[in-house]
Scaffold this active site. Sequence first.
Site, PDB file in Angstrom:
ATOM      1  N   HIS A  53      -5.798   9.079  -3.808  1.00  0.00           N
ATOM      2  CA  HIS A  53      -5.430   9.004  -2.500  1.00  0.00           C
ATOM      3  C   HIS A  53      -3.858   9.036  -2.244  1.00  0.00           C
ATOM      4  O   HIS A  53      -3.313   8.823  -1.005  1.00  0.00           O
ATOM      5  CB  HIS A  53      -5.880   7.755  -1.953  1.00  0.00           C
ATOM      6  CG  HIS A  53      -7.190   7.349  -2.049  1.00  0.00           C
ATOM      7  ND1 HIS A  53      -8.237   8.161  -1.378  1.00  0.00           N
ATOM      8  CD2 HIS A  53      -8.071   6.855  -2.924  1.00  0.00           C
ATOM      9  CE1 HIS A  53      -9.479   7.730  -1.405  1.00  0.00           C
ATOM     10  NE2 HIS A  53      -9.233   6.760  -2.463  1.00  0.00           N
ATOM     11  N   HIS A  77       2.981   6.594   1.214  1.00  0.00           N
ATOM     12  CA  HIS A  77       1.989   6.429   2.146  1.00  0.00           C
ATOM     13  C   HIS A  77       2.356   6.728   3.526  1.00  0.00           C
ATOM     14  O   HIS A  77       3.343   6.731   4.196  1.00  0.00           O
ATOM     15  CB  HIS A  77       1.837   4.851   2.191  1.00  0.00           C
ATOM     16  CG  HIS A  77       1.519   4.238   0.728  1.00  0.00           C
ATOM     17  ND1 HIS A  77      -0.051   3.965   0.501  1.00  0.00           N
ATOM     18  CD2 HIS A  77       2.230   3.891  -0.274  1.00  0.00           C
ATOM     19  CE1 HIS A  77       0.370   3.232  -0.813  1.00  0.00           C
ATOM     20  NE2 HIS A  77       1.528   3.272  -0.983  1.00  0.00           N
ATOM     21  N   HIS A 100       7.671   4.389  -1.769  1.00  0.00           N
ATOM     22  CA  HIS A 100       7.437   3.380  -2.543  1.00  0.00           C
ATOM     23  C   HIS A 100       8.394   3.694  -4.056  1.00  0.00           C
ATOM     24  O   HIS A 100       7.713   4.529  -4.784  1.00  0.00           O
ATOM     25  CB  HIS A 100       6.385   2.611  -3.023  1.00  0.00           C
ATOM     26  CG  HIS A 100       5.654   1.986  -1.621  1.00  0.00           C
ATOM     27  ND1 HIS A 100       4.307   1.518  -1.439  1.00  0.00           N
ATOM     28  CD2 HIS A 100       6.082   1.743  -0.655  1.00  0.00           C
ATOM     29  CE1 HIS A 100       4.229   1.093  -0.513  1.00  0.00           C
ATOM     30  NE2 HIS A 100       5.254   1.116   0.136  1.00  0.00           N
ATOM     31  N   THR A 136       0.455  -2.996  -3.187  1.00  0.00           N
ATOM     32  CA  THR A 136      -0.526  -2.401  -1.950  1.00  0.00           C
ATOM     33  C   THR A 136      -1.928  -1.726  -2.308  1.00  0.00           C
ATOM     34  O   THR A 136      -2.505  -1.496  -1.703  1.00  0.00           O
ATOM     35  CB  THR A 136       0.207  -1.868  -0.985  1.00  0.00           C
ATOM     36  OG1 THR A 136       0.474  -0.343  -1.480  1.00  0.00           O
ATOM     37  CG2 THR A 136       1.357  -2.471  -0.571  1.00  0.00           C
TER      38      THR A 136
END
Length: 271
Positions: free
Chosen positions: A99, A127, A144, A212
Amino acid sequence: MEKLSFHVCFCSIFCAFLLVSRLAISQEVEDETEFDYNEEGEKGPTHWGDLKPEWHSCKTGEMQSPIDLLHERVRIVSLFTDIDFDYKPTNATLKNRGHDIMLKLGHGAGYMVMNRTRYFLQQIHWHSPSEHTINGKRFALEAHLVHQSQNGNYAVIGVVYKIGRPDSFLSKMKENLEEISNTHEEKALDVIDLSLLEMQSSLYYRYIGSLTTPPCSQNVLWTIVRKVRTVTVEQIKLLRVAAHDDSNTNARPLQPINDRKIQLRIQSTIF
């Protein structure tokens, strides 16, 4: 003496086993095909904590990330310096984790010093849209930078982006991202110059949260750079195409802030 030596050896091995086990459980999942971001699906964010026993923090943790950095909850802290960085050019590998796309950095990537603790830079991933919001506003992309100390504690730097001029760091990887868009293989890159990240800022948020993604381990020291950088729509699309899933997002929904403190730190030098 032989029995004493045996016990000392056994204890050393057992302690090492516990440390390795702790790191194995707490670290981010390398293969993300075991969960997804479909809010209606059985493997979506609301079900992460039920998929595996070691992922229970995703459901029961009270210090989960991401959060809304609400100005009403922020306490301003002024200081001369809080973070020291020593990043170096290093070899790297682009890896598709299902992902997201992760830029896995070599051991010589360098480190940052925060609260007198040295955290080593391990990897960078992205993300879209952003996971954190600032006073309710969501951004187009969030990077990140994941660091880890020698005792296994995490410190993550988050950088948010709005649509605008191309990001120079992503521009350098354009051809590499295109090459892995139709394959599941990793791509070894030439030496990466981390100075291209260009993250100079004197304002940043600080709070204690979690990873996360599963296992959603807590007590992660989060630093969100206040300065919003720019990225193009094409660069975001390339990151999403290279990640082999059918999702339009890989952002976890906002989590309750609960009683956590959020600081807006002001200093004269950062990065």
